[in-house]
Scaffold this active site. Structure first.
Site, PDB file in Angstrom:
ATOM      1  N   LYS A  14      44.570  -1.985 -32.522  1.00  0.00           N
ATOM      2  CA  LYS A  14      44.409  -1.268 -31.363  1.00  0.00           C
ATOM      3  C   LYS A  14      45.098  -1.096 -30.102  1.00  0.00           C
ATOM      4  O   LYS A  14      44.575  -2.789 -29.792  1.00  0.00           O
ATOM      5  CB  LYS A  14      42.887  -0.369 -30.988  1.00  0.00           C
ATOM      6  CG  LYS A  14      42.797   0.116 -29.899  1.00  0.00           C
ATOM      7  CD  LYS A  14      41.267   0.100 -29.363  1.00  0.00           C
ATOM      8  CE  LYS A  14      40.599   0.835 -27.915  1.00  0.00           C
ATOM      9  NZ  LYS A  14      40.258   0.990 -28.345  1.00  0.00           N
ATOM     10  N   ARG A  42      35.307  10.594 -24.966  1.00  0.00           N
ATOM     11  CA  ARG A  42      34.352   9.513 -24.189  1.00  0.00           C
ATOM     12  C   ARG A  42      33.788  10.480 -23.218  1.00  0.00           C
ATOM     13  O   ARG A  42      34.664  10.940 -22.623  1.00  0.00           O
ATOM     14  CB  ARG A  42      35.464   8.568 -23.670  1.00  0.00           C
ATOM     15  CG  ARG A  42      34.837   7.776 -22.216  1.00  0.00           C
ATOM     16  CD  ARG A  42      35.393   6.592 -21.804  1.00  0.00           C
ATOM     17  NE  ARG A  42      36.663   6.338 -23.332  1.00  0.00           N
ATOM     18  CZ  ARG A  42      36.545   5.071 -23.339  1.00  0.00           C
ATOM     19  NH1 ARG A  42      34.629   4.119 -23.258  1.00  0.00           N
ATOM     20  NH2 ARG A  42      36.779   4.302 -24.263  1.00  0.00           N
ATOM     21  N   GLY A  96      42.874   9.556 -25.447  1.00  0.00           N
ATOM     22  CA  GLY A  96      41.595  10.114 -24.897  1.00  0.00           C
ATOM     23  C   GLY A  96      42.066  11.176 -24.177  1.00  0.00           C
ATOM     24  O   GLY A  96      41.939  12.428 -24.271  1.00  0.00           O
ATOM     25  N   SER A  97      41.848  11.052 -22.644  1.00  0.00           N
ATOM     26  CA  SER A  97      42.346  12.399 -21.946  1.00  0.00           C
ATOM     27  C   SER A  97      43.157  12.745 -21.741  1.00  0.00           C
ATOM     28  O   SER A  97      42.948  14.351 -21.017  1.00  0.00           O
ATOM     29  CB  SER A  97      41.868  11.627 -20.783  1.00  0.00           C
ATOM     30  OG  SER A  97      43.533  10.206 -20.664  1.00  0.00           O
ATOM     31  N   GLY A 144      48.063   5.050 -22.396  1.00  0.00           N
ATOM     32  CA  GLY A 144      48.770   5.951 -22.304  1.00  0.00           C
ATOM     33  C   GLY A 144      49.875   6.569 -22.587  1.00  0.00           C
ATOM     34  O   GLY A 144      50.867   6.752 -22.727  1.00  0.00           O
ATOM     35  N   GLU A 193      36.622   9.893 -32.586  1.00  0.00           N
ATOM     36  CA  GLU A 193      35.792   8.854 -32.280  1.00  0.00           C
ATOM     37  C   GLU A 193      35.286   9.794 -31.225  1.00  0.00           C
ATOM     38  O   GLU A 193      35.372   9.911 -30.047  1.00  0.00           O
ATOM     39  CB  GLU A 193      36.303   7.228 -31.846  1.00  0.00           C
ATOM     40  CG  GLU A 193      37.454   7.406 -30.804  1.00  0.00           C
ATOM     41  CD  GLU A 193      37.330   5.799 -30.495  1.00  0.00           C
ATOM     42  OE1 GLU A 193      36.482   5.491 -29.845  1.00  0.00           O
ATOM     43  OE2 GLU A 193      38.184   4.838 -30.590  1.00  0.00           O
ATOM     44  N   THR A 228      34.180   1.325 -28.641  1.00  0.00           N
ATOM     45  CA  THR A 228      33.627   1.245 -27.898  1.00  0.00           C
ATOM     46  C   THR A 228      32.685  -0.153 -28.104  1.00  0.00           C
ATOM     47  O   THR A 228      31.137   0.105 -27.390  1.00  0.00           O
ATOM     48  CB  THR A 228      33.005   1.367 -26.982  1.00  0.00           C
ATOM     49  OG1 THR A 228      34.625   2.200 -25.670  1.00  0.00           O
ATOM     50  CG2 THR A 228      32.543   0.760 -25.304  1.00  0.00           C
TER      51      THR A 228
END
Length: 201
Positions: free
Chosen positions: A122, A10, A172-173, A152, A33, A62
């Site tokens: 998901k 992202r 993600g992060s 998380g 992705e 998204t």
């Protein structure tokens, strides 16, 4: 158990996506992705598909509308990931021959997504549902329908999620934040892959 780890990039930009993609693939992360709310996402997806499409599954995240499915399909990418359960998006994805990963939070949404033809579900946001919630949903859903926890998830808690029934993860992060260098991504990816391997051996 193959590594079903989806890197969520992202906020990535087209100029940096190839070196970050290389770092992920080199570390053993072969599902990537690019969320459509990133800068010029279709350009990044096209670059990833052209460069790594033979060794990795590339897709968009998204994805909220059937028209977006068509735009992603035109790049040659193979995965459509959504934060929500929209049967129209799932149907468009299946019709285009792509893999569908819709977001679900309840058993009702999960069954609706499965009935619409989802490839896998998901579980999002994972930090709200938790491993206990996943385990409860896993008990009633068809055993053939994979559940991926997203949100998380880190190297520290991956084993707990797998024990509860997670078939994979969207990360993600814990893998990439905007501005991260390829070296930083490589280090984080190495930790995530090591945690997966330790939890599934």
């Amino acid at each position: 158990m193959s590594r079903t780890l989806i890197a969520i990039l992202r906020g990535i930009t087209p100029p940096e996506v190839e070196v970050v993609g290389q770092a992920l693939v080199d570390a053993g992360v072969t599902m990537i992705e690019v969320p459509l709310n990133s800068p010029d996402p279709l350009a990044s997806i096209t670059t990833l598909q052209n460069r790594f499409g033979d060794v990795a599954r590339i897709g968009a995240g998204t994805v909220l509308r059937p028209s977006e499915v068509a735009a992603v399909a035109a790049t040659g990418a193979r995965m459509i990931v959504s934060p929500n359960c929209d049967p129209a998006v799932i149907a468009a994805t299946v019709s285009a021959g792509l893999e569908s990963y819709p977001g679900v939070m309840t058993p009702t949404e999960a069954f609706a997504a499965a009935a619409a033809g989802a490839t896998a579900l998901k579980l999002f946001p994972g930090e709200l549902i938790g491993p206990a919630g996943l385990k409860a949903m896993r008990a009633v859903l068809p055993s053939t329908m994979p559940l991926y926890a997203v949100g998380g998830v880190s190297a520290d808690n991956m084993a707990t999620w797998i024990e509860a029934g997670a078939a994979g993860f969207g990360i993600g992060s814990s893998l990439y934040k905007p501005g991260d260098s390829a070296d930083a991504v490589a280090a984080k990816a190495s930790d995530i892959v090591a945690a997966w391997d330790a939890a599934t051996k």
